[in-house]
Design an enzyme around this catalytic site. Sequence first.
Site, mmCIF file in Angstrom:
data_model
loop_
_atom_site.group_PDB
_atom_site.id
_atom_site.type_symbol
_atom_site.label_atom_id
_atom_site.label_comp_id
_atom_site.label_asym_id
_atom_site.label_seq_id
_atom_site.Cartn_x
_atom_site.Cartn_y
_atom_site.Cartn_z
ATOM 1 N N GLY A 11 109.304 -38.656 -36.509
ATOM 2 C CA GLY A 11 110.573 -38.938 -37.172
ATOM 3 C C GLY A 11 110.553 -38.675 -38.667
ATOM 4 O O GLY A 11 111.312 -39.280 -39.416
ATOM 5 N N SER A 12 109.713 -37.741 -39.122
ATOM 6 C CA SER A 12 109.663 -37.511 -40.573
ATOM 7 C C SER A 12 110.987 -36.925 -41.083
ATOM 8 O O SER A 12 111.405 -37.226 -42.199
ATOM 9 C CB SER A 12 108.479 -36.625 -40.948
ATOM 10 N N HIS B 231 115.388 -26.607 -36.418
ATOM 11 C CA HIS B 231 114.384 -25.841 -35.677
ATOM 12 C C HIS B 231 113.392 -25.260 -36.687
ATOM 13 O O HIS B 231 113.799 -24.720 -37.724
ATOM 14 C CB HIS B 231 115.072 -24.708 -34.897
ATOM 15 N N ASP C 192 119.006 -23.545 -28.869
ATOM 16 C CA ASP C 192 118.826 -22.889 -30.172
ATOM 17 C C ASP C 192 119.777 -21.714 -30.413
ATOM 18 O O ASP C 192 119.449 -20.798 -31.179
ATOM 19 C CB ASP C 192 117.369 -22.383 -30.321
#
Length: 200
Positions: free
Chosen positions: A16-17, A113, A154
């Site tokens: 979760g950075s 992404h 994506d």
Amino acid sequence: MTTHTTRIAVFCSGSGSNFKALFQAIENKQLPAEIVLCLSNRARCGAMEFAEQNGIATVHITEQQFGFFDEFAEAMVERLKKHHIDIILLAGYMRKVPDAVVAAFPERMLNIHPALLPKFGGEGMYGIHVHTAVLGAGETETGATVHFVNEEYDKGEILLQRTVPVLPDDTPETLAARVLECEHRLYPDALEKLLTLPGS
Ligand code: GAR
């Protein structure tokens, strides 16, 4: 100028950075937004712990909790509605979001992404696999992309993208760390851009 505070749900599966960077940036940049929900397919992970420590509601939801995929998707939409979510930010969420959830948030869901889409995207391209593929292809440049989420992996419209150099002695891990640093600035900038788009 809008006076409405945009209510954000972040979807995470890991450390979760990016979630933490977004949380901090909303405060630093004084964005008219608030992260009110962390949704995860994992009951315990860095992101869920951070949410709990910061008084942010959490939802742990997986397909396995439901008999049918449609029930899972409906339950996800129901949880999001219950928290009056305006936008969803996927931040290291390693599952495909059900189509019904994508349809319930048209143009209101972003993903980050760790590469320069449309290159190195699609099924199986996540986390360290992306950086391994970039190095394997002999690229001299990679980067990060924030894009709208649609029903295809994506493939949604790109909102913001930034490049990162690939260095000759890079390993997938050193490259991942350099790209992640870029992500931590890119995602807040993309959120800021989204909030200033017409209709926000
Ligand atoms: C990030 O590098 C993110 O771009 C990537 O997972 C990492 C999550 O890190 N996402 C994908 O690969 C999605 N296809 P974090 O949990 O520390 O934010």
